[in-house]
Scaffold this motif. Structure first.
Motif, PDB file in Angstrom:
ATOM      1  N   CYS A 118       0.974  -1.231   0.041  1.00  0.00           N
ATOM      2  CA  CYS A 118       0.048   0.076  -0.154  1.00  0.00           C
ATOM      3  C   CYS A 118       0.865   1.133   0.036  1.00  0.00           C
ATOM      4  O   CYS A 118       1.305   1.393   0.977  1.00  0.00           O
ATOM      5  CB  CYS A 118      -0.881  -0.013   1.277  1.00  0.00           C
ATOM      6  N   TRP A 122      -4.994  -3.001   6.869  1.00  0.00           N
ATOM      7  CA  TRP A 122      -5.743  -3.789   5.747  1.00  0.00           C
ATOM      8  C   TRP A 122      -7.149  -4.392   6.310  1.00  0.00           C
ATOM      9  O   TRP A 122      -7.293  -4.854   7.385  1.00  0.00           O
ATOM     10  CB  TRP A 122      -4.808  -4.742   5.549  1.00  0.00           C
ATOM     11  N   ARG A 129     -17.060  -5.517   5.517  1.00  0.00           N
ATOM     12  CA  ARG A 129     -15.775  -5.608   5.310  1.00  0.00           C
ATOM     13  C   ARG A 129     -15.180  -5.716   6.591  1.00  0.00           C
ATOM     14  O   ARG A 129     -15.694  -5.006   7.657  1.00  0.00           O
ATOM     15  CB  ARG A 129     -15.399  -4.006   4.783  1.00  0.00           C
ATOM     16  N   TYR A 134      -8.328  -4.286   0.939  1.00  0.00           N
ATOM     17  CA  TYR A 134      -8.285  -2.598   1.074  1.00  0.00           C
ATOM     18  C   TYR A 134      -7.315  -2.183   2.265  1.00  0.00           C
ATOM     19  O   TYR A 134      -7.687  -2.563   3.186  1.00  0.00           O
ATOM     20  CB  TYR A 134      -9.595  -2.086   1.489  1.00  0.00           C
ATOM     21  N   CYS A 135      -6.572  -1.322   1.602  1.00  0.00           N
ATOM     22  CA  CYS A 135      -5.596  -0.495   2.568  1.00  0.00           C
ATOM     23  C   CYS A 135      -6.387   0.422   3.103  1.00  0.00           C
ATOM     24  O   CYS A 135      -7.311   1.368   2.520  1.00  0.00           O
ATOM     25  CB  CYS A 135      -4.339  -0.015   1.857  1.00  0.00           C
ATOM     26  N   ALA A 136      -6.089   0.910   4.439  1.00  0.00           N
ATOM     27  CA  ALA A 136      -7.135   1.963   5.063  1.00  0.00           C
ATOM     28  C   ALA A 136      -5.961   2.767   6.114  1.00  0.00           C
ATOM     29  O   ALA A 136      -5.154   2.318   6.536  1.00  0.00           O
ATOM     30  CB  ALA A 136      -8.294   1.297   5.774  1.00  0.00           C
ATOM     31  N   ARG A 171      -6.465   6.248   9.125  1.00  0.00           N
ATOM     32  CA  ARG A 171      -7.172   7.354   9.925  1.00  0.00           C
ATOM     33  C   ARG A 171      -6.398   7.970  10.724  1.00  0.00           C
ATOM     34  O   ARG A 171      -5.256   7.334  10.920  1.00  0.00           O
ATOM     35  CB  ARG A 171      -8.429   6.739  10.830  1.00  0.00           C
ATOM     36  N   ARG A 188     -13.950  -1.031  10.969  1.00  0.00           N
ATOM     37  CA  ARG A 188     -14.244  -0.237   9.846  1.00  0.00           C
ATOM     38  C   ARG A 188     -14.847   1.064   9.878  1.00  0.00           C
ATOM     39  O   ARG A 188     -14.245   2.113   9.062  1.00  0.00           O
ATOM     40  CB  ARG A 188     -15.034  -1.308   9.006  1.00  0.00           C
ATOM     41  N   TYR A 200     -12.515   4.325  10.207  1.00  0.00           N
ATOM     42  CA  TYR A 200     -11.320   4.552   9.072  1.00  0.00           C
ATOM     43  C   TYR A 200     -11.751   5.675   7.935  1.00  0.00           C
ATOM     44  O   TYR A 200     -13.227   5.385   7.397  1.00  0.00           O
ATOM     45  CB  TYR A 200     -10.752   3.527   8.272  1.00  0.00           C
ATOM     46  N   TYR A 258     -10.071   6.789   5.388  1.00  0.00           N
ATOM     47  CA  TYR A 258      -9.225   7.014   3.829  1.00  0.00           C
ATOM     48  C   TYR A 258      -9.171   5.259   3.435  1.00  0.00           C
ATOM     49  O   TYR A 258      -8.720   4.636   4.212  1.00  0.00           O
ATOM     50  CB  TYR A 258      -7.871   7.437   4.013  1.00  0.00           C
ATOM     51  N   TRP A 259      -9.417   5.205   2.350  1.00  0.00           N
ATOM     52  CA  TRP A 259      -9.320   3.919   1.810  1.00  0.00           C
ATOM     53  C   TRP A 259      -8.801   3.796   0.379  1.00  0.00           C
ATOM     54  O   TRP A 259      -8.974   4.635  -0.512  1.00  0.00           O
ATOM     55  CB  TRP A 259     -10.673   3.393   1.293  1.00  0.00           C
ATOM     56  N   GLY A 311      -8.632  -0.963  -3.583  1.00  0.00           N
ATOM     57  CA  GLY A 311      -8.888  -2.537  -3.405  1.00  0.00           C
ATOM     58  C   GLY A 311      -7.961  -3.603  -4.413  1.00  0.00           C
ATOM     59  O   GLY A 311      -7.774  -2.991  -5.454  1.00  0.00           O
TER      60      GLY A 311
END
Length: 126
Positions: free
Chosen positions: A22, A36, A45, A95-97, A99, A110, A113, A115-116, A119
């Motif tokens: 990421c 992740w 998710r 997905y990378c996330a 905050r 989930r 967070y 920013y995402w 995928g």
């Protein structure tokens, strides 16, 4: 502006390994919770692994403990998820996330967070 760009997904047989990357911009690793999540169709998710690099430990989902490792390379501004001993049930979009961190430990919730990434698909065949 925070941007997260994932790479490294693909198809692998059960027992194999993959490493997700990421690339992050606009975020200071020591001031953010990063990690992740993954999602399969029809399910929510779920958090796989999150951490605040530079302080605090890593929180892993029970289903991946001992198999997945979250790490970061600050110089490359990149967060990694090393996935070993993959199982078919690990198949998902990952997905990378991120905050911003304020206090306490980083939660895998989930909803927290902001920013995402877009995928990346991981498919594990039996």
């Amino acid at each position: 502006q925070v941007q997260l760009v994932e790479s490294g997904g693909g198809s692998v047989q059960a027992g194999g390994s993959l490493r997700l990357s990421c690339a992050a911009s606009g975020v200071t690793f020591s001031s953010a919770c990063m990690g992740w999540f993954r999602q399969v169709p029809g399910k929510e998710r779920e958090g796989v692994a999150v951490a605040r690099f530079g302080g605090g430990g890593t929180d892993y989902a029970d289903s991946v403990k001992g198999r997945f490792t979250l790490s970061q390379d600050n110089a490359k501004r990149t967060v990694y998820l090393q996935m070993n001993s993959l199982k078919p049930e690990d198949t998902a979009v990952y997905y990378c996330a991120a905050r911003w961190w304020y206090d306490g430990t980083c939660s895998r919730s989930r909803a927290l967070y902001t920013y995402w990434g877009q995928g990346t698909q991981v498919t594990v065949s039996s």
